[in-house]
Design a protein around this motif. Structure first.
Motif, short mmCIF file in Angstrom:
data_model
loop_
_atom_site.label_atom_id
_atom_site.label_comp_id
_atom_site.label_asym_id
_atom_site.label_seq_id
_atom_site.Cartn_x
_atom_site.Cartn_y
_atom_site.Cartn_z
N VAL A 1 20.20 50.46 55.88
CA VAL A 1 20.99 49.33 56.35
C VAL A 1 21.34 48.41 55.18
CG1 VAL A 1 20.94 47.25 57.78
CG2 VAL A 1 20.16 49.42 58.72
N HIS A 2 20.34 48.20 54.28
CA HIS A 2 20.56 47.35 53.10
C HIS A 2 21.36 48.09 52.02
CE1 HIS A 2 18.21 43.93 54.27
NE2 HIS A 2 17.15 44.67 54.52
N GLU A 3 21.79 49.31 52.32
CA GLU A 3 22.53 50.17 51.38
C GLU A 3 21.73 50.46 50.13
OE1 GLU A 3 26.57 48.91 50.79
OE2 GLU A 3 26.72 48.33 52.88
N ARG A 4 20.41 50.58 50.26
CA ARG A 4 19.56 50.93 49.13
C ARG A 4 19.34 52.42 49.05
NH1 ARG A 4 19.30 46.84 45.92
NH2 ARG A 4 17.42 47.70 45.01
N THR A 5 19.62 53.13 50.13
CA THR A 5 19.44 54.58 50.11
C THR A 5 20.66 55.27 50.70
OG1 THR A 5 18.35 54.42 52.25
CG2 THR A 5 16.92 54.61 50.33
N ARG A 6 20.74 56.57 50.37
CA ARG A 6 21.79 57.41 50.92
C ARG A 6 21.13 58.37 51.88
NH1 ARG A 6 24.72 61.11 46.80
NH2 ARG A 6 23.31 62.53 47.88
N ILE A 7 21.83 58.70 52.95
CA ILE A 7 21.25 59.63 53.92
C ILE A 7 21.96 60.97 53.83
CG2 ILE A 7 20.81 60.03 56.38
CD1 ILE A 7 20.89 56.98 56.75
N ASP A 8 21.19 62.03 53.65
CA ASP A 8 21.74 63.39 53.63
C ASP A 8 20.96 64.26 54.61
OD1 ASP A 8 23.63 63.17 51.37
OD2 ASP A 8 21.79 62.70 50.25
N VAL A 9 21.61 65.32 55.03
CA VAL A 9 20.90 66.31 55.85
C VAL A 9 20.78 67.58 55.01
CG1 VAL A 9 20.94 67.65 57.98
CG2 VAL A 9 21.82 65.32 57.97
N ASP A 10 19.54 68.04 54.77
CA ASP A 10 19.35 69.19 53.89
C ASP A 10 19.52 70.51 54.66
OD1 ASP A 10 17.07 69.64 55.29
OD2 ASP A 10 15.68 69.12 53.67
N ASP A 11 19.30 71.64 53.95
CA ASP A 11 19.53 72.96 54.53
C ASP A 11 18.65 73.23 55.75
OD1 ASP A 11 21.28 73.22 52.50
OD2 ASP A 11 19.92 74.35 51.19
N ASP A 12 17.48 72.58 55.80
CA ASP A 12 16.59 72.79 56.94
C ASP A 12 16.85 71.79 58.06
OD1 ASP A 12 15.36 74.76 55.42
OD2 ASP A 12 14.04 73.29 54.46
N ALA A 13 18.04 71.16 58.02
CA ALA A 13 18.44 70.17 59.02
C ALA A 13 17.49 68.97 59.07
CB ALA A 13 18.58 70.81 60.40
N GLU A 14 16.84 68.70 57.93
CA GLU A 14 15.97 67.52 57.87
C GLU A 14 16.73 66.37 57.23
OE1 GLU A 14 11.94 67.03 58.05
OE2 GLU A 14 11.59 68.76 56.74
N VAL A 15 16.55 65.18 57.77
CA VAL A 15 17.22 64.01 57.21
C VAL A 15 16.45 63.54 55.98
CG1 VAL A 15 18.01 61.67 57.67
CG2 VAL A 15 18.01 63.36 59.50
N ARG A 16 17.15 63.44 54.84
CA ARG A 16 16.52 62.99 53.60
C ARG A 16 17.15 61.69 53.15
NH1 ARG A 16 13.59 67.51 52.20
NH2 ARG A 16 12.53 66.22 50.66
N TYR A 17 16.31 60.77 52.71
CA TYR A 17 16.78 59.48 52.21
C TYR A 17 16.60 59.47 50.71
CZ TYR A 17 16.36 58.00 57.08
OH TYR A 17 16.48 57.88 58.44
N SER A 18 17.69 59.19 49.96
CA SER A 18 17.55 59.16 48.51
C SER A 18 18.21 57.91 47.95
CB SER A 18 18.18 60.41 47.90
OG SER A 18 19.49 60.55 48.37
N VAL A 19 17.74 57.53 46.76
CA VAL A 19 18.31 56.37 46.07
C VAL A 19 19.45 56.87 45.21
CG1 VAL A 19 17.86 54.59 44.37
CG2 VAL A 19 16.18 55.06 46.16
N ALA A 20 20.62 56.24 45.32
CA ALA A 20 21.80 56.68 44.57
C ALA A 20 21.51 56.72 43.08
CB ALA A 20 22.96 55.73 44.85
N PRO A 21 21.93 57.79 42.38
CA PRO A 21 21.70 57.86 40.94
C PRO A 21 22.54 56.82 40.21
CG PRO A 21 23.09 59.67 41.68
CD PRO A 21 22.63 58.95 42.91
N GLU A 22 22.18 56.56 38.95
CA GLU A 22 22.91 55.58 38.14
C GLU A 22 24.40 55.94 38.11
OE1 GLU A 22 21.81 52.76 36.56
OE2 GLU A 22 20.06 53.16 37.81
N LEU A 23 25.24 54.89 38.13
CA LEU A 23 26.68 55.13 38.18
C LEU A 23 27.15 55.74 36.86
CD1 LEU A 23 27.43 51.73 39.81
CD2 LEU A 23 27.67 53.95 40.91
N ASP A 24 28.03 56.74 36.97
CA ASP A 24 28.51 57.47 35.81
C ASP A 24 29.78 56.81 35.30
OD1 ASP A 24 29.05 59.26 33.90
OD2 ASP A 24 29.60 60.90 35.25
N THR A 25 29.74 56.25 34.08
CA THR A 25 30.91 55.54 33.55
C THR A 25 31.78 56.45 32.69
OG1 THR A 25 29.44 54.76 31.81
CG2 THR A 25 29.96 53.19 33.57
#
Ligand SMILES: [Zn+2]
Ligand SMILES: [Zn+2]
Length: 258
Positions: free
Chosen positions: A195-219
């Motif tokens: 909600v605070h936009e601190r993590t990204r939500i993905d669904v992996d190959d096993d249909a599990e919801v994974r929360y990750s922190v966005a990597p550093e922005l690529d300039t």
């Protein structure tokens, strides 16, 4: 955070996981240093289920398992400890004033057939501590609210720390086991981070919801040739800047945990 030796310095067993020996329970490493009393001490569970938290085995102050969250969690943990002490002091004054109020009320009732002046004095003696008791009770409630709010921020910092150290992100179950908390609480923390936009939500190959922190922005991708592409890149860069600003603001300002 993983600097702890695998061999226990107390019993010699190769059983040290997360800075605590699995055989004899001896804590080791800086991750187990208490932000309140500075002792290298074990964390102990307090409460149960979704309200389970961890406290220092030496001073009883709130802590995170294995020092999760690092510095980002320590400030709110210290705030929480200070508010908890304030709440305890306010509760003590509440009981003191409550006992005084009861005592003087009983005295006033017993000595009721007295002159008007005596009656007024007795009434004042009974009412004043009652008012103080009511005020102390309100103060205790506020301090407890502050403590819980600070603790929430500490847990969010710890959850973000765990998510950012996991390359593929974490699932609710993984976070629950890392922070040694109830899955219900782990899910709440991860949802709040999203909600605070601190993590990204993905669904992996096993249909599990994974929360990750966005990597550093690529300039590096600003270097482009055609004018049109440059404009687009500029726009993207501006967006990135906005995002970077967002990231630079304090992660969990006061009151955001509610
Ligand atoms: Zn040991
Ligand atoms: Zn301590």
């Amino acid at each position: 955070m993983n600097a702890s030796p695998a061999r226990c310095s107390a019993c010699g067993a190769d059983a040290v996981v997360g800075g605590v020996c699995g055989r004899c329970g001896t804590p080791s490493g800086e991750a187990n240093r208490c932000p309140h009393c500075s002792a290298i001490a074990r964390v102990e569970p307090k409460g149960s289920g979704a309200s389970l938290t961890w406290v220092c085995g030496v001073c009883g102050g709130p802590r995170m398992p294995a020092g999760a969250g690092g510095e980002a969690a320590m400030t709110p943990l210290r705030e929480a400890k200070a508010s908890q002490s304030r709440a305890a002091r306010a509760r003590a004054s509440f009981w003191l004033f409550a006992i005084m109020a009861t005592f003087f009320t009983l005295v006033a009732l017993a000595a009721w057939p007295a002159g008007l002046i005596v009656k007024l004095i007795l009434l004042t003696l009974a009412i004043t501590p009652t008012a103080f008791a009511v005020r102390a009770r309100a103060r205790a409630g506020r301090a407890k609210g502050d403590a819980n709010e600070a603790l929430d921020r500490a847990w969010l910092a710890a959850a973000e720390d765990v998510a950012s150290h996991a390359k593929k992100g974490v699932t609710v179950a993984e976070l629950a086991s890392r922070l040694k908390i109830d899955p219900v609480k782990a899910e709440k923390l991860l949802t709040q981070l999203a909600v605070h936009e601190r993590t990204r939500i993905d669904v992996d190959d096993d249909a599990e919801v994974r929360y990750s922190v966005a990597p550093e922005l690529d300039t590096s991708r600003v270097r482009v040739d055609s004018t049109e592409d440059q404009f687009r890149a500029l726009e993207e860069a501006e967006l990135d800047e906005e995002q970077a600003k967002k990231l630079a603001t304090p992660a969990f300002p006061r009151g955001s945990g509610r």
